[in-house]
Design a protein around this motif. Sequence first.
Motif, PDB file in Angstrom:
ATOM      1  N   PHE A  89     -11.931 -16.417   5.342  1.00 17.66           N
ATOM      2  CA  PHE A  89     -11.591 -15.214   4.580  1.00 17.66           C
ATOM      3  C   PHE A  89     -10.928 -15.599   3.279  1.00 17.66           C
ATOM      4  O   PHE A  89     -10.025 -16.438   3.252  1.00 17.66           O
ATOM      5  N   GLY A 104     -11.277 -10.362   1.792  1.00 22.83           N
ATOM      6  CA  GLY A 104     -12.728 -10.215   1.805  1.00 22.83           C
ATOM      7  C   GLY A 104     -13.194  -9.977   3.228  1.00 22.83           C
ATOM      8  O   GLY A 104     -12.406 -10.054   4.182  1.00 22.83           O
TER       9      GLY A 104
ATOM     10  N   TYR B  35      -1.796  -5.989  10.617  1.00 20.54           N
ATOM     11  CA  TYR B  35      -3.178  -5.813  10.167  1.00 20.54           C
ATOM     12  C   TYR B  35      -4.045  -5.424  11.364  1.00 20.54           C
ATOM     13  O   TYR B  35      -3.741  -5.752  12.503  1.00 20.54           O
ATOM     14  N   GLN B  37      -8.227  -5.867  12.484  1.00 17.31           N
ATOM     15  CA  GLN B  37      -9.448  -6.555  12.127  1.00 17.31           C
ATOM     16  C   GLN B  37     -10.616  -5.938  12.871  1.00 17.31           C
ATOM     17  O   GLN B  37     -10.625  -5.919  14.112  1.00 17.31           O
ATOM     18  N   MET B  41     -15.328  -6.251   8.441  1.00 19.41           N
ATOM     19  CA  MET B  41     -14.432  -5.574   7.491  1.00 19.41           C
ATOM     20  C   MET B  41     -13.211  -6.393   7.126  1.00 19.41           C
ATOM     21  O   MET B  41     -12.303  -5.890   6.487  1.00 19.41           O
ATOM     22  N   GLY B  42     -13.156  -7.626   7.550  1.00 17.79           N
ATOM     23  CA  GLY B  42     -11.989  -8.418   7.218  1.00 17.79           C
ATOM     24  C   GLY B  42     -10.737  -7.852   7.877  1.00 17.79           C
ATOM     25  O   GLY B  42     -10.799  -7.183   8.910  1.00 17.79           O
ATOM     26  N   LEU B  43      -9.594  -8.098   7.273  1.00 19.22           N
ATOM     27  CA  LEU B  43      -8.318  -7.597   7.779  1.00 19.22           C
ATOM     28  C   LEU B  43      -7.802  -6.516   6.839  1.00 19.22           C
ATOM     29  O   LEU B  43      -7.830  -6.688   5.619  1.00 19.22           O
ATOM     30  N   LEU B  45      -4.471  -3.922   6.034  1.00 16.98           N
ATOM     31  CA  LEU B  45      -3.041  -3.778   6.283  1.00 16.98           C
ATOM     32  C   LEU B  45      -2.712  -2.372   6.773  1.00 16.98           C
ATOM     33  O   LEU B  45      -3.112  -1.378   6.158  1.00 16.98           O
ATOM     34  N   TYR B  48       3.827  -2.588   6.600  1.00 13.24           N
ATOM     35  CA  TYR B  48       4.548  -3.824   6.380  1.00 13.24           C
ATOM     36  C   TYR B  48       6.042  -3.541   6.208  1.00 13.24           C
ATOM     37  O   TYR B  48       6.452  -2.379   6.059  1.00 13.24           O
ATOM     38  N   GLY B  58       0.648   0.647   4.500  1.00 16.71           N
ATOM     39  CA  GLY B  58      -0.385  -0.179   3.903  1.00 16.71           C
ATOM     40  C   GLY B  58      -1.624   0.627   3.614  1.00 16.71           C
ATOM     41  O   GLY B  58      -1.564   1.812   3.294  1.00 16.71           O
ATOM     42  N   GLU B  59      -2.764   0.000   3.784  1.00 19.43           N
ATOM     43  CA  GLU B  59      -4.047   0.619   3.453  1.00 19.43           C
ATOM     44  C   GLU B  59      -4.491   1.661   4.475  1.00 19.43           C
ATOM     45  O   GLU B  59      -5.079   2.683   4.128  1.00 19.43           O
TER      46      GLU B  59
END
Lengths: 113, 114
Positions: A89, A104, B35, B37, B41-43, B45, B48, B58-59
Amino acid sequence: GENVEQHPSTLSVQEGDSAVIKCTYSDSASNYFPWYKQELGKGPQLIIDIRSNVGEKKDQRIAVTLNKTAKHFSLHITETQPEDSAVYFCAATLSGSARQLTFGSGTQLTVLP
Amino acid sequence: NAGVTQTPKFRVLKTGQSMTLLCAQDMNHEYMYWYRQDPGMGLRLIHYSVGEGTTAKGEVPDGYNVSRLKKQNFLLGLESAAPSQTSVYFCASSLTSGYTDTQYFGPGTRLTVL
């Protein structure tokens, strides 16, 4: 916010060959770019990182390059070995603030013996 | 020095149930992160914390709550679990948001919501 695109999603190489993974980022303010390796069933582990004040960093068989103008950075692995097989990543963030890493989507690297 | 540890490693919940995931670090880090996963889609957040007693969104914070009552612990709560929260959850910590930005990750918790 920041957006990080990573390519390719899968990559197969022969043992001993080189592997290259590329990422682009959208926020020109980002200045810290780490790369993580995730082995099956484990958490991501930092393998190398680069800050925007340098263009290239190397650590044995692993190197990262950064092009701030084009807003892209790449991971280079030379002389690949079977133990390099994992998901990699890239990420980007603004160092020195509480902003989070934006990751990513990952690259599954398979090193064929 | 155990680094970042997460409890539990696996959990199966039914829709509507609640649970708390525990993250602990023994590196005296100020910053801690949660996070999730998901495949392809990756990680991302969730929440935090920049220090004991502080938390921030976070997101993808919806459906989750967090608490940081002690510096070494960061708890992630699901009040009413939904199938969309099926994921692998990772906790991370870092020393500071200054020059040393390295985030150290725990081994993860695999959560399935039926």
